[in-house]
Design a protein around this motif. Structure first.
Motif, PDB file in Angstrom:
ATOM      1  N   LEU A   1     -12.196 -11.015  -8.331  1.00 48.09           N
ATOM      2  CA  LEU A   1     -12.918 -10.851  -7.068  1.00 48.09           C
ATOM      3  C   LEU A   1     -12.729 -12.071  -6.166  1.00 48.09           C
ATOM      4  N   LEU A   2     -12.744 -13.269  -6.753  1.00 50.73           N
ATOM      5  CA  LEU A   2     -12.537 -14.492  -5.974  1.00 50.73           C
ATOM      6  C   LEU A   2     -11.136 -14.525  -5.373  1.00 50.73           C
ATOM      7  N   THR A   3     -10.135 -14.158  -6.165  1.00 52.52           N
ATOM      8  CA  THR A   3      -8.751 -14.125  -5.668  1.00 52.52           C
ATOM      9  C   THR A   3      -8.598 -13.094  -4.561  1.00 52.52           C
ATOM     10  N   LEU A   4      -9.248 -11.945  -4.729  1.00 54.18           N
ATOM     11  CA  LEU A   4      -9.216 -10.909  -3.698  1.00 54.18           C
ATOM     12  C   LEU A   4      -9.827 -11.431  -2.397  1.00 54.18           C
ATOM     13  N   TRP A   5     -10.958 -12.125  -2.514  1.00 55.42           N
ATOM     14  CA  TRP A   5     -11.634 -12.663  -1.339  1.00 55.42           C
ATOM     15  C   TRP A   5     -10.751 -13.682  -0.610  1.00 55.42           C
ATOM     16  N   CYS A   6     -10.113 -14.564  -1.349  1.00 53.48           N
ATOM     17  CA  CYS A   6      -9.209 -15.546  -0.737  1.00 53.48           C
ATOM     18  C   CYS A   6      -8.012 -14.854  -0.082  1.00 53.48           C
ATOM     19  N   SER A   7      -7.492 -13.822  -0.730  1.00 55.58           N
ATOM     20  CA  SER A   7      -6.322 -13.114  -0.199  1.00 55.58           C
ATOM     21  C   SER A   7      -6.630 -12.423   1.121  1.00 55.58           C
ATOM     22  N   PHE A   8      -7.858 -11.932   1.287  1.00 49.46           N
ATOM     23  CA  PHE A   8      -8.254 -11.284   2.535  1.00 49.46           C
ATOM     24  C   PHE A   8      -7.945 -12.163   3.746  1.00 49.46           C
ATOM     25  N   PHE A   9      -8.140 -13.461   3.601  1.00 52.50           N
ATOM     26  CA  PHE A   9      -8.024 -14.368   4.729  1.00 52.50           C
ATOM     27  C   PHE A   9      -6.585 -14.832   4.975  1.00 52.50           C
ATOM     28  N   VAL A  10      -5.668 -14.457   4.087  1.00 49.55           N
ATOM     29  CA  VAL A  10      -4.278 -14.881   4.242  1.00 49.55           C
ATOM     30  C   VAL A  10      -3.442 -13.799   4.917  1.00 49.55           C
ATOM     31  N   ARG A  11      -3.677 -12.542   4.536  1.00 53.74           N
ATOM     32  CA  ARG A  11      -2.927 -11.444   5.174  1.00 53.74           C
ATOM     33  C   ARG A  11      -3.780 -10.177   5.107  1.00 53.74           C
ATOM     34  N   TYR A  12      -3.916  -9.502   6.239  1.00 54.62           N
ATOM     35  CA  TYR A  12      -4.806  -8.346   6.304  1.00 54.62           C
ATOM     36  C   TYR A  12      -4.277  -7.144   5.529  1.00 54.62           C
ATOM     37  N   SER A  13      -3.000  -7.131   5.186  1.00 53.26           N
ATOM     38  CA  SER A  13      -2.467  -6.018   4.402  1.00 53.26           C
ATOM     39  C   SER A  13      -3.111  -5.942   3.023  1.00 53.26           C
ATOM     40  N   VAL A  14      -3.816  -7.018   2.621  1.00 53.65           N
ATOM     41  CA  VAL A  14      -4.475  -7.021   1.317  1.00 53.65           C
ATOM     42  C   VAL A  14      -5.598  -5.986   1.254  1.00 53.65           C
ATOM     43  N   LEU A  15      -5.999  -5.427   2.381  1.00 48.36           N
ATOM     44  CA  LEU A  15      -7.060  -4.417   2.370  1.00 48.36           C
ATOM     45  C   LEU A  15      -6.679  -3.165   1.583  1.00 48.36           C
ATOM     46  N   VAL A  16      -5.387  -3.013   1.252  1.00 50.25           N
ATOM     47  CA  VAL A  16      -4.994  -1.900   0.391  1.00 50.25           C
ATOM     48  C   VAL A  16      -5.278  -2.228  -1.079  1.00 50.25           C
ATOM     49  N   TYR A  17      -5.425  -3.486  -1.425  1.00 44.60           N
ATOM     50  CA  TYR A  17      -5.635  -3.877  -2.817  1.00 44.60           C
ATOM     51  C   TYR A  17      -6.944  -3.337  -3.405  1.00 44.60           C
ATOM     52  N   PRO A  18      -8.049  -3.354  -2.652  1.00 38.30           N
ATOM     53  CA  PRO A  18      -9.274  -2.784  -3.238  1.00 38.30           C
ATOM     54  C   PRO A  18      -9.115  -1.332  -3.668  1.00 38.30           C
ATOM     55  N   VAL A  19      -8.375  -0.548  -2.900  1.00 39.91           N
ATOM     56  CA  VAL A  19      -8.162   0.858  -3.272  1.00 39.91           C
ATOM     57  C   VAL A  19      -7.421   0.933  -4.600  1.00 39.91           C
ATOM     58  N   LEU A  20      -6.377   0.127  -4.727  1.00 42.48           N
ATOM     59  CA  LEU A  20      -5.614   0.089  -5.976  1.00 42.48           C
ATOM     60  C   LEU A  20      -6.496  -0.333  -7.141  1.00 42.48           C
ATOM     61  N   ALA A  21      -7.282  -1.399  -6.939  1.00 42.03           N
ATOM     62  CA  ALA A  21      -8.132  -1.902  -8.019  1.00 42.03           C
ATOM     63  C   ALA A  21      -9.150  -0.853  -8.458  1.00 42.03           C
ATOM     64  N   ILE A  22      -9.742  -0.161  -7.502  1.00 39.17           N
ATOM     65  CA  ILE A  22     -10.749   0.857  -7.831  1.00 39.17           C
ATOM     66  C   ILE A  22     -10.129   1.986  -8.655  1.00 39.17           C
ATOM     67  N   ILE A  23      -8.920   2.412  -8.266  1.00 42.07           N
ATOM     68  CA  ILE A  23      -8.250   3.489  -9.006  1.00 42.07           C
ATOM     69  C   ILE A  23      -7.951   3.047 -10.439  1.00 42.07           C
ATOM     70  N   VAL A  24      -7.391   1.847 -10.592  1.00 45.70           N
ATOM     71  CA  VAL A  24      -7.046   1.351 -11.924  1.00 45.70           C
ATOM     72  C   VAL A  24      -8.294   1.197 -12.785  1.00 45.70           C
ATOM     73  N   ILE A  25      -9.354   0.643 -12.226  1.00 53.40           N
ATOM     74  CA  ILE A  25     -10.593   0.429 -12.992  1.00 53.40           C
ATOM     75  C   ILE A  25     -11.253   1.756 -13.357  1.00 53.40           C
ATOM     76  N   LEU A  26     -11.257   2.696 -12.423  1.00 50.27           N
ATOM     77  CA  LEU A  26     -11.822   4.021 -12.716  1.00 50.27           C
ATOM     78  C   LEU A  26     -11.065   4.718 -13.842  1.00 50.27           C
ATOM     79  N   LEU A  27      -9.741   4.593 -13.818  1.00 54.93           N
ATOM     80  CA  LEU A  27      -8.924   5.300 -14.799  1.00 54.93           C
ATOM     81  C   LEU A  27      -8.946   4.645 -16.172  1.00 54.93           C
TER      82      LEU A  27
END
Length: 494
Positions: free
Chosen positions: A155-181
């Motif tokens: 979560l900390l790495t995700l938060w830091c990544s948000f501020f470096v490039r906005y394309s990281v907003l696709v990462y939460p979707v990926l993480a949610i799918i992987v964690i759900l599965l």
């Protein structure tokens, strides 16, 4: 078993090559974005800019520790090295690969010319790639160990990544799918998903508020509208007579300027493709930049950044008007070519060093205390000879990765893999699929935007074929041979 002596040898080779590169190019690679990042770091009052300011914060942090420009490139290099080793050691804890496969992994991921060149550049790419590799590694470790510490660090790495490039907003979707599965622990599963959603919502709303306070425009980022409109111009470049039907006077003016521009460049060069070079976003003669000048003339009290942000909202609507009116042509002239480019990406920023003599950019000289006359021009083309062959290797591995995953999905019983290794392979495949889809749909693909995929797809290929069940060898997929270290960890946990 990992042979650490060999790993150390590959690390030393990588470091020596980086030292040689740094001596050839004592001034890191600079482009227009580099100046913006340094302006953001030097200006105490910067809160928003054309691009996210996370990299500016990184530059400022390094500068506070050591004001030498070399400190930046070495910080980027060692972060890349550490993130890659973190990923590889995590994978090799689970998959007991042959020494040959391990050597291939460490050689191609550590002795990696494009990553060395990006580390020696004042661009956010190296930092973002390292953060992405750390993030996907932590996601894998969550599937391996189910530990709260890994969840918190992810979560900390995700938060830091948000501020470096906005394309990281696709990462939460990926993480949610992987964690759900794949995450079996219900409390950790749903609490992690809730935290991911909360972090994403806070970041989105916070950034949107900053932009609105600075410009008066209610939007998350001005960049999206400009980029989408640039992509949509692929239709006009290949469709003489194309026109948007609209009653909006701003869209009507934009369309008139765009059609005239497309017609004029088509007459000069029938094969012109300004979309791949983002010409519509940056060239002074482009219709979008001309419209911005007209917008500022009509609104004289609006500053440059506010005008750019306000126009992005108009451009976003204009782009969707083009796409909705010409969906098949947009798919044919932008999406399909960009899908091909994903496998053979453009080397934008990696084919030549573009550093001008340092006296031309005084903010850099002042911030880092550099002399006026330092130039890299004598060796400007060296990157092409080193990076383009490596791009071709990436292309081969990309095709091999797709073939490997398809073969594995169609013939799972041919591979000796237990449940957790299978989850990791599927997670890698989902990660690749998301990044491929996102990059193909959002913008022309350049290698530096997808370089984080190289170690991941190479691992995917080797761990699958490294567990291929030879003919005549009996084995139960549920009792696969995995790393002894991981087996011991599982036994201790249970």
């Amino acid at each position: 078993m990992i042979k650490y002596k060999r790993v150390l040898i590959f690390c030393l080779i990588s470091f020596v090559l980086f030292i040689i590169l740094q001596n050839i190019y004592p001034v890191p690679n600079f482009v227009t974005d580099s100046r913006m990042y340094i302006y953001g770091a030097a200006d105490e009052n910067s809160v928003v800019s054309y691009r996210p300011l996370g990299y500016s914060v990184f530059l400022k942090a390094v500068h506070n520790y050591n004001s030498s420009i070399s400190a930046v490139v070495f910080a980027q290099y060692f972060l890349y090295l550490a993130s890659t080793l973190f990923f590889l050691f995590t994978i090799l804890k689970v998959f007991d690969l042959k020494p040959l496969y391990q050597n291939i992994l460490f050689f191609f991921t550590l002795v990696n010319p494009p990553m060395l060149f990006l580390a020696n550049s004042i661009l956010s790419d190296s930092l973002f790639i390292s953060l992405t590799v750390i993030w996907i590694t932590l996601l894998i470790r969550i599937l391996l160990y189910y530990r709260w510490m890994d969840i918190a660090l992810m979560l900390l790495t995700l938060w830091c990544s948000f501020f470096v490039r906005y394309s990281v907003l696709v990462y939460p979707v990926l993480a949610i799918i992987v964690i759900l599965l794949f995450l079996p622990h219900k409390l950790k599963k749903f609490s992690t998903i809730a935290c991911i959603l909360l972090l994403s919502a806070i970041f989105y709303q916070h950034t949107k508020s900053l932009v609105e306070d600075a410009t008066g425009v209610s939007t998350f980022s001005g960049f999206g509208g400009w980029q989408l409109a640039n992509n949509a111009m692929s239709v006009y470049e290949r469709t003489p007579g194309a026109k948007v039907d609209t009653d909006d006077p701003d869209i009507s003016l934009l369309d008139s300027l765009a059609r005239k521009y497309a017609d004029s460049v088509r007459k000069v060069n029938p094969n012109y493709n300004g979309v791949t070079e983002d010409d519509y976003m940056w060239l002074d003669a482009s219709p979008f930049v001309v419209f911005k000048r007209w917008y500022r003339a009509r609104n004289p009290f609006v500053d440059e950044f506010s005008a750019w942000t306000a126009e992005s909202v108009i451009l976003n609507k204009y782009a969707w008007d083009i796409i909705k009116q010409y969906p098949i042509r947009y798919f044919r002239y932008f999406v399909l070519p960009n899908a091909r480019t994903f496998f053979i990406p453009e080397m934008n920023g990696l084919s030549a060093y573009t550093t001008p003599e340092i006296y031309q950019i005084p903010i850099v000289r002042q911030w880092y205390g550099l002399p006026e006359r330092i130039s890299n021009d004598a060796n400007a083309l060296l990157p092409r000879y080193l990076n383009e062959p490596f791009r071709d290797i990436y292309s081969l591995f990309s095709v091999a990765f797709v073939v490997t995953m398809l073969f594995y999905l169609m013939n799972p019983r041919k591979f000796i893999l237990s449940a957790v290794p299978r989850k990791i392979i599927f997670s890698i495949a989902i990660f690749w699929l998301f990044l491929a889809g996102f990059n193909i749909l959002v913008a022309p693909v350049h290698y530096r935007f997808i370089a984080m995929l190289f170690p991941i797809i190479l691992c995917g290929i080797l761990v699958v074929w490294g567990n291929y069940k030879k003919e005549g060898v009996r084995g139960n997929p549920g009792t696969a041979p995995t790393s002894k270290k991981y087996a011991a960890d599982v036994a201790a946990r249970t």
